[in-house]
Motif scaffolding. Structure first.
Motif, PDB file in Angstrom:
ATOM      1  N   GLY A 110      41.925 -22.130  61.070  1.00 36.73           N
ATOM      2  CA  GLY A 110      42.830 -22.843  60.554  1.00 36.73           C
ATOM      3  C   GLY A 110      43.050 -22.217  59.031  1.00 36.73           C
ATOM      4  O   GLY A 110      43.021 -21.066  58.877  1.00 36.73           O
ATOM      5  N   GLU A 111      43.189 -23.218  58.086  1.00 27.87           N
ATOM      6  CA  GLU A 111      43.722 -22.637  56.870  1.00 27.87           C
ATOM      7  C   GLU A 111      42.448 -21.910  56.136  1.00 27.87           C
ATOM      8  O   GLU A 111      42.294 -21.393  55.042  1.00 27.87           O
ATOM      9  CB  GLU A 111      43.891 -23.952  55.839  1.00 27.87           C
ATOM     10  N   GLY A 112      41.089 -22.247  56.784  1.00 28.56           N
ATOM     11  CA  GLY A 112      39.904 -21.519  56.271  1.00 28.56           C
ATOM     12  C   GLY A 112      39.956 -20.028  56.449  1.00 28.56           C
ATOM     13  O   GLY A 112      39.106 -19.163  55.962  1.00 28.56           O
ATOM     14  N   PHE A 113      41.023 -19.411  57.049  1.00 29.76           N
ATOM     15  CA  PHE A 113      41.141 -18.048  57.406  1.00 29.76           C
ATOM     16  C   PHE A 113      41.860 -17.219  56.318  1.00 29.76           C
ATOM     17  O   PHE A 113      43.071 -17.756  55.889  1.00 29.76           O
ATOM     18  CB  PHE A 113      41.799 -17.843  58.678  1.00 29.76           C
ATOM     19  N   GLU A 117      43.829 -13.981  63.180  1.00 24.68           N
ATOM     20  CA  GLU A 117      42.937 -15.412  63.017  1.00 24.68           C
ATOM     21  C   GLU A 117      42.819 -15.843  64.599  1.00 24.68           C
ATOM     22  O   GLU A 117      41.691 -16.235  64.847  1.00 24.68           O
ATOM     23  CB  GLU A 117      43.832 -16.327  62.389  1.00 24.68           C
ATOM     24  N   THR A 118      43.623 -15.519  65.359  1.00 29.91           N
ATOM     25  CA  THR A 118      43.407 -15.764  66.683  1.00 29.91           C
ATOM     26  C   THR A 118      42.383 -14.764  67.384  1.00 29.91           C
ATOM     27  O   THR A 118      41.537 -15.576  67.934  1.00 29.91           O
ATOM     28  CB  THR A 118      44.724 -15.655  67.563  1.00 29.91           C
ATOM     29  N   GLU A 151      35.420 -20.994  54.837  1.00 30.33           N
ATOM     30  CA  GLU A 151      36.262 -20.025  54.411  1.00 30.33           C
ATOM     31  C   GLU A 151      35.798 -18.782  54.674  1.00 30.33           C
ATOM     32  O   GLU A 151      34.656 -18.522  55.103  1.00 30.33           O
ATOM     33  CB  GLU A 151      36.184 -19.994  52.639  1.00 30.33           C
ATOM     34  N   TYR A 152      36.804 -18.203  55.481  1.00 25.00           N
ATOM     35  CA  TYR A 152      36.534 -16.752  56.211  1.00 25.00           C
ATOM     36  C   TYR A 152      37.396 -15.819  55.465  1.00 25.00           C
ATOM     37  O   TYR A 152      38.500 -15.624  55.773  1.00 25.00           O
ATOM     38  CB  TYR A 152      36.915 -16.888  57.555  1.00 25.00           C
ATOM     39  N   THR A 153      36.767 -14.884  54.446  1.00 20.54           N
ATOM     40  CA  THR A 153      37.571 -14.015  53.735  1.00 20.54           C
ATOM     41  C   THR A 153      37.160 -12.718  53.999  1.00 20.54           C
ATOM     42  O   THR A 153      36.256 -11.982  54.191  1.00 20.54           O
ATOM     43  CB  THR A 153      37.179 -14.129  52.208  1.00 20.54           C
TER      44      THR A 153
END
Length: 226
Positions: free
Chosen positions: A47-50, A74-75, A142-144
């Protein structure tokens, strides 16, 4: 005698710098190690963590239209992560909608290292897409994704003002993730951590396979910390 003194100084310096390196993990007193394969674990979709830095660069290199680069990556990322976690546990998926009800918190990892988290509310057991309640949740906060990124510049507050150079070319594909293994029955963050993966780029180029391998490496690093 001089040689012995030098050796002692070098050893002391090694332990000094080792002890001063930031700690990127945090464990609850009730954490007793990684859950066995028999346990049920829900993977919480990003979600918004991407977060994707330099989206234009990735869109160009991966030949994906700029308007859809976020959604497609993201998917793809969610599917890779869940596939890798499934090798370790009886995995199910927790939807992004459930994640939307989580509460924001700040978790201390070390004296100067903090991460922003989103945890379920106390007393709320989170169900997966099938309506079942897994014993644990694997949450990536978070996934940065970017190029030549360093975790310290994101999560060590003493380096919060370090400006990131805007580069046209990168040496490495960088992925930095913060995660938590959550006890879904007791509503506790058992183990949290920060992982960083760097994959060398050839001629400032990236393809789907390199991205997939880097994502798999991120999951591997997370599992090593559990």
């Amino acid at each position: 005698m001089g040689g012995r003194k030098l050796k002692f100084i070098l050893i002391a310096a090694f332990f000094f710098f080792t002890s001063c390196s930031p700690n990127f993990t945090n464990s609850h007193k009730m954490y007793h190690g990684s859950p066995p394969k028999s346990e049920s674990i829900g993977y919480v979709e990003l979600g918004e963590g991407f977060m994707l830095t330099r989206a234009d660069w990735f869109a160009k290199k991966l030949n994906i239209h700029g308007d859809s680069i976020y959604s497609k990556l993201e998917t793809l990322t969610d599917s890779i992560i869940s596939g890798e976690l499934q090798k370790s546990w009886g995995l199910s998926v927790v939807s992004e909608k459930e994640r939307g009800n989580f509460l924001k918190e700040t978790l201390k990892m070390d004296k100067t290292v903090f991460i922003k988290t989103k945890f379920p509310q106390q007393g709320a057991e989170i169900s997966n897409n099938k309506g079942n309640i897994p014993n644990y949740l694997f949450i990536i906060h978070e996934y940065t994704i970017g190029g030549d990124l360093e975790a310290e510049n994101f999560y060590d507050y003493t380096k919060a003002n370090v400006e990131l150079a805007s580069r046209n070319k990168f040496k490495n594909l960088s992925i930095i993730a913060t995660f938590t293994l959550w006890d879904n029955k007791k509503q506790l963050p058992l183990k949290s951590g920060i992982v960083s993966v760097q994959k060398p780029l050839k001629n400032d180029s990236i393809d789907r396979d390199l991205y997939i391998n880097a994502t798999k490496a991120v999951v591997g690093e997370c599992l090593k910390k559990l």
